[in-house]
Design an enzyme around this catalytic site. Structure first.
Site, PDB file in Angstrom:
ATOM      1  N   LYS A  42       0.823  -1.208   0.000  1.00  0.00           N
ATOM      2  CA  LYS A  42       0.000   0.000   0.000  1.00  0.00           C
ATOM      3  C   LYS A  42       0.862   1.264   0.000  1.00  0.00           C
ATOM      4  CE  LYS A  42      -3.210  -2.108   3.307  1.00  0.00           C
ATOM      5  NZ  LYS A  42      -3.660  -2.011   4.716  1.00  0.00           N
ATOM      6  N   GLY A  43       2.083   1.135   0.429  1.00  0.00           N
ATOM      7  CA  GLY A  43       2.890   2.309   0.743  1.00  0.00           C
ATOM      8  C   GLY A  43       3.093   3.293  -0.389  1.00  0.00           C
ATOM      9  N   GLU A  98       7.807   2.550  -5.678  1.00  0.00           N
ATOM     10  CA  GLU A  98       7.838   2.091  -4.290  1.00  0.00           C
ATOM     11  C   GLU A  98       7.953   3.290  -3.355  1.00  0.00           C
ATOM     12  OE1 GLU A  98       7.484  -0.241  -2.296  1.00  0.00           O
ATOM     13  OE2 GLU A  98       8.348  -2.136  -2.929  1.00  0.00           O
ATOM     14  N   ASP A  99       7.446   3.137  -2.135  1.00  0.00           N
ATOM     15  CA  ASP A  99       7.706   4.162  -1.124  1.00  0.00           C
ATOM     16  C   ASP A  99       9.126   4.023  -0.584  1.00  0.00           C
ATOM     17  OD1 ASP A  99       7.056   1.749   0.044  1.00  0.00           O
ATOM     18  OD2 ASP A  99       5.867   2.611   1.662  1.00  0.00           O
ATOM     19  N   ASP A 102      14.266  -1.264   1.186  1.00  0.00           N
ATOM     20  CA  ASP A 102      14.985  -1.512   2.435  1.00  0.00           C
ATOM     21  C   ASP A 102      15.946  -2.680   2.206  1.00  0.00           C
ATOM     22  OD1 ASP A 102      15.709  -2.135   5.048  1.00  0.00           O
ATOM     23  OD2 ASP A 102      13.732  -1.835   5.887  1.00  0.00           O
ATOM     24  N   LYS A 130      16.949   2.923   1.473  1.00  0.00           N
ATOM     25  CA  LYS A 130      17.724   2.576   2.679  1.00  0.00           C
ATOM     26  C   LYS A 130      18.893   1.712   2.232  1.00  0.00           C
ATOM     27  CE  LYS A 130      15.078   2.015   6.847  1.00  0.00           C
ATOM     28  NZ  LYS A 130      14.504   1.068   7.822  1.00  0.00           N
ATOM     29  N   PHE A 151      13.496   3.593  11.367  1.00  0.00           N
ATOM     30  CA  PHE A 151      12.155   3.231  10.905  1.00  0.00           C
ATOM     31  C   PHE A 151      11.412   4.516  10.568  1.00  0.00           C
ATOM     32  CE2 PHE A 151       7.948   1.678  10.605  1.00  0.00           C
ATOM     33  CZ  PHE A 151       8.099   0.356  10.197  1.00  0.00           C
ATOM     34  N   VAL A 152      10.909   4.592   9.343  1.00  0.00           N
ATOM     35  CA  VAL A 152      10.291   5.834   8.871  1.00  0.00           C
ATOM     36  C   VAL A 152       8.812   5.646   8.598  1.00  0.00           C
ATOM     37  CG1 VAL A 152      12.321   6.995   7.965  1.00  0.00           C
ATOM     38  CG2 VAL A 152      11.195   5.284   6.560  1.00  0.00           C
ATOM     39  N   ASP A 158       3.887   3.275   6.803  1.00  0.00           N
ATOM     40  CA  ASP A 158       3.158   3.027   8.051  1.00  0.00           C
ATOM     41  C   ASP A 158       4.039   2.410   9.120  1.00  0.00           C
ATOM     42  OD1 ASP A 158       3.370   0.405   6.747  1.00  0.00           O
ATOM     43  OD2 ASP A 158       2.007  -0.268   8.326  1.00  0.00           O
ATOM     44  N   ARG A 164       0.289   6.651   7.794  1.00  0.00           N
ATOM     45  CA  ARG A 164       0.484   6.780   6.348  1.00  0.00           C
ATOM     46  C   ARG A 164       0.097   8.189   5.858  1.00  0.00           C
ATOM     47  NH1 ARG A 164       1.364   1.590   4.101  1.00  0.00           N
ATOM     48  NH2 ARG A 164       0.236  -0.093   5.124  1.00  0.00           N
TER      49      ARG A 164
HETATM   50  C1  PRP Z   1       7.268  -2.001   2.521  1.00  0.00           C
HETATM   51  C2  PRP Z   1       7.563  -1.082   1.352  1.00  0.00           C
HETATM   52  C3  PRP Z   1       8.201  -1.989   0.355  1.00  0.00           C
HETATM   53  C4  PRP Z   1       8.897  -3.011   1.232  1.00  0.00           C
HETATM   54  C5  PRP Z   1      10.353  -2.683   1.308  1.00  0.00           C
HETATM   55  O1  PRP Z   1       6.049  -2.593   2.275  1.00  0.00           O
HETATM   56  O2  PRP Z   1       6.396  -0.485   0.862  1.00  0.00           O
HETATM   57  O3  PRP Z   1       7.251  -2.601  -0.484  1.00  0.00           O
HETATM   58  O4  PRP Z   1       8.317  -2.950   2.524  1.00  0.00           O
HETATM   59  O5  PRP Z   1      11.029  -3.589   2.119  1.00  0.00           O
HETATM   60  P1  PRP Z   1      12.187  -4.534   1.623  1.00  0.00           P
HETATM   61  O6  PRP Z   1      13.071  -3.761   0.679  1.00  0.00           O
HETATM   62  O7  PRP Z   1      12.897  -4.899   2.903  1.00  0.00           O
HETATM   63  O8  PRP Z   1      11.581  -5.738   0.959  1.00  0.00           O
HETATM   64  P2  PRP Z   1       5.204  -3.351   3.399  1.00  0.00           P
HETATM   65  O9  PRP Z   1       5.372  -4.822   3.201  1.00  0.00           O
HETATM   66  O10 PRP Z   1       5.530  -2.767   4.735  1.00  0.00           O
HETATM   67  O11 PRP Z   1       3.721  -3.076   3.002  1.00  0.00           O
HETATM   68  P3  PRP Z   1       2.927  -1.697   2.884  1.00  0.00           P
HETATM   69  O12 PRP Z   1       3.475  -1.003   1.655  1.00  0.00           O
HETATM   70  O13 PRP Z   1       1.519  -2.145   2.719  1.00  0.00           O
HETATM   71  O14 PRP Z   1       3.142  -0.886   4.125  1.00  0.00           O
END
Ligand code: PRP
Length: 175
Positions: A42-43, A98-99, A102, A130, A151-152, A158, A164
């Site tokens: 969702k991010g 992507e948001d 990581d 990151k 953690f952001v 979120d 969010r």
């Molecule tokens: C977050 C973010 C990326 C992913 C990055 O999504 O939106 O999709 O994690 O992490 P990574 O590089 O360690 O794989 P999340 O699964 O938290 O879902 P959300 O977008 O619904 O919050």
């Protein structure tokens, strides 16, 4: 409502300015081409809305959703496509939005999946990178800001499905 303990990293103005810069780069790189924008739910939804409204391009928009993080702060290291694209990307130029990147595991999993569908190209645009925390090798072609290992939240990101809607990006206090 922003808790007092949250530290502002990037203000709404900074995000908007940087988004315009990224959109100009992308518009230039894809000049005259039709781009398929794939948002990772969702991010992505806030940043993606900002990006597409600043593009000087003809775009098609779709979404995927990938399960990776649990309810806390740690990545599970696993990846499942829980919502797939509704369009065929064969022969198309694809930009994944992507948001945050990581560990890179979510993106690596998605790119593998997309490449199997024979797109003309796949690039990645992320609001936050990151770079410290990679476990999978992925190329982020366009990114807004590099962030440390904090953690952001905010601007789509979120913590346990909260925050969010914060217009800026904030670091949570260490646990
Ligand atoms: C977050 C973010 C990326 C992913 C990055 O999504 O939106 O999709 O994690 O992490 P990574 O590089 O360690 O794989 P999340 O699964 O938290 O879902 P959300 O977008 O619904 O919050």
């Amino acid at each position: 409502m922003t808790p007092d303990t949250f530290k502002l990293l990037f203000s709404r103005d900074q995000i908007e300015q940087r988004t315009r810069e990224l959109a100009a780069l992308i518009s230039n790189d894809y000049h005259g081409r039709h781009l398929v924008i794939v948002g990772v739910l969702k991010g992505c939804f806030v940043f993606m809305a900002d990006v597409i409204r600043n593009l000087d391009l003809d775009v098609t928009v779709d979404f995927v959703q990938i399960a990776s993080y649990g309810a806390g702060r740690e990545s599970s290291g696993e990846c499942t496509l829980v919502k797939d694209l509704g369009i065929d990307i064969r022969g198309r130029d694809v930009l994944v939005v992507e948001d945050i990147v990581d560990t890179g595991e979510t993106l690596a999993c998605l790119i593998d999946e997309l490449q199997q569908r024979s797109p003309a190209s796949v690039r990645v645009c992320a609001l936050l990178d990151k770079q410290c925390c990679r476990r999978a090798e992925v190329k982020v072609d366009y990114f807004g800001f590099a962030v440390e290992d904090v953690f952001v939240v905010g601007c789509g990101l979120d913590y346990d499905e909260r925050y969010r809607a914060l217009p800026g990006i904030y670091a949570l206090p260490p646990e």
